[in-house]
Enzyme design. Structure first.
Site, PDB file in Angstrom:
ATOM      1  N   LYS A  84      35.148  39.363  34.629  1.00  0.00           N
ATOM      2  CA  LYS A  84      34.463  38.259  35.289  1.00  0.00           C
ATOM      3  C   LYS A  84      35.492  37.253  35.810  1.00  0.00           C
ATOM      4  O   LYS A  84      36.381  36.812  35.066  1.00  0.00           O
ATOM      5  CB  LYS A  84      33.520  37.543  34.314  1.00  0.00           C
TER       6      LYS A  84
HETATM    7  O1  G3P Z   1      25.988  35.363  32.916  1.00  0.00           O
HETATM    8  C1  G3P Z   1      25.823  34.022  33.325  1.00  0.00           C
HETATM    9  C2  G3P Z   1      24.897  33.364  32.382  1.00  0.00           C
HETATM   10  O2  G3P Z   1      25.374  33.532  31.088  1.00  0.00           O
HETATM   11  C3  G3P Z   1      24.620  31.886  32.593  1.00  0.00           C
HETATM   12  O3  G3P Z   1      23.335  31.702  32.089  1.00  0.00           O
HETATM   13  O4  G3P Z   1      21.604  30.710  30.646  1.00  0.00           O
HETATM   14  O5  G3P Z   1      23.982  29.853  30.549  1.00  0.00           O
HETATM   15  O6  G3P Z   1      22.545  29.412  32.571  1.00  0.00           O
HETATM   16  P1  G3P Z   1      22.851  30.356  31.426  1.00  0.00           P
END
Ligand code: G3P
Length: 229
Positions: A84
């Site tokens: 990533k």
């Molecule tokens: O993979 C990206 C993800 O982890 C971000 O999600 O729930 O932290 O907004 P969130």
């Protein structure tokens, strides 16, 4: 549409595998930090548990040179590591080098259609628009997903869109309607998509009615349904 989990929780991953609903895994430094497990141990376990499916592990360097060095280390951990990279100038500079080395990349922290289009044009394996964080801030993350699918199909990009940052089953279905190649979600969202109290209630009704069936007690004994028994 492929379902990925966005977690580093081993039990959650095992459950999704048991349900046949795991085609990959995404993590980020915040998700890894939650485990409170040393990075080499948790990263190794995640890759083994999810193999042969892809596991996204994120670099933490801010400069391209550092990202490249970290990506090379990550890619040696396991065959299914996807690196990533942040979708910014340094991340694209790193992508430009890593793609020549055959290292698969997931360009993340995408908050605009233009970022995703540039990342795909630059050869990212995956792009991760953060739908939930956009919607949380009042932006049209779902509309962006639809636009991306139109553009990616028009230019026949091989890059796959991982719709990320999914808040609830409604958002998951909206992303499906938009046609995203992959959705990555927290286990809690996956579980909410599956569980339904009406299923439980009506299953109880079926099984209560079954109790009235003559021969119910032997119906499922091995051989009981054989011809001539
Ligand atoms: O993979 C990206 C993800 O982890 C971000 O999600 O729930 O932290 O907004 P969130």
């Amino acid at each position: 549409m492929k379902i990925f989990l966005d977690t580093a929780n081993i039990d959650e991953i095992k459950t999704a595998k048991k349900w046949g609903l795991l085609s990959g895994l995404t993590t980020n430094p915040s998700i890894i930090a939650k485990t409170n497990i040393d990075f080499k141990s948790i990263a190794t376990e995640l890759c083994e548990l999810v193999s042969p499916f892809p596991v996204s592990l994120e670099v933490v360097a801010r400069d391209a040179e550092g990202m490249i060095a970290q990506a090379r280390v990550l890619s040696k951990l396991s065959h299914n590591v996807v690196v990533k990279l942040p979708t910014n100038p340094e991340g694209l500079a790193a992508l430009n080098v890593l793609k020549e080395e055959g290292i698969e990349t997931n360009l993340t922290l995408i908050f605009s259609t233009s970022q995703a289009v540039l990342a795909a044009s630059a050869g990212a394996t995956y792009v991760s628009p953060f739908i939930g964080r956009l919607e949380d801030r009042g932006y049209d993350g779902l509309g962006m997903t639809r636009d991306l699918m139109t553009i990616f199909e028009k230019y026949k990009f091989t890059t796959e869109i991982i719709a990320a940052s999914i808040r609830d089953p409604h958002q998951a279905i909206d992303v499906c309607k938009a046609g995203a190649h992959i959705i990555t979600m927290p286990f809690a969202v996956l579980e909410k998509m599956l569980l339904n109290t009406m299923t439980d209630t009506d299953l109880d009704r079926f099984l209560n009615d079954w109790e009235k069936v003559p021969g119910k007690d032997v119906a499922f004994i091995e051989g009981s349904l054989d011809a001539g028994v």
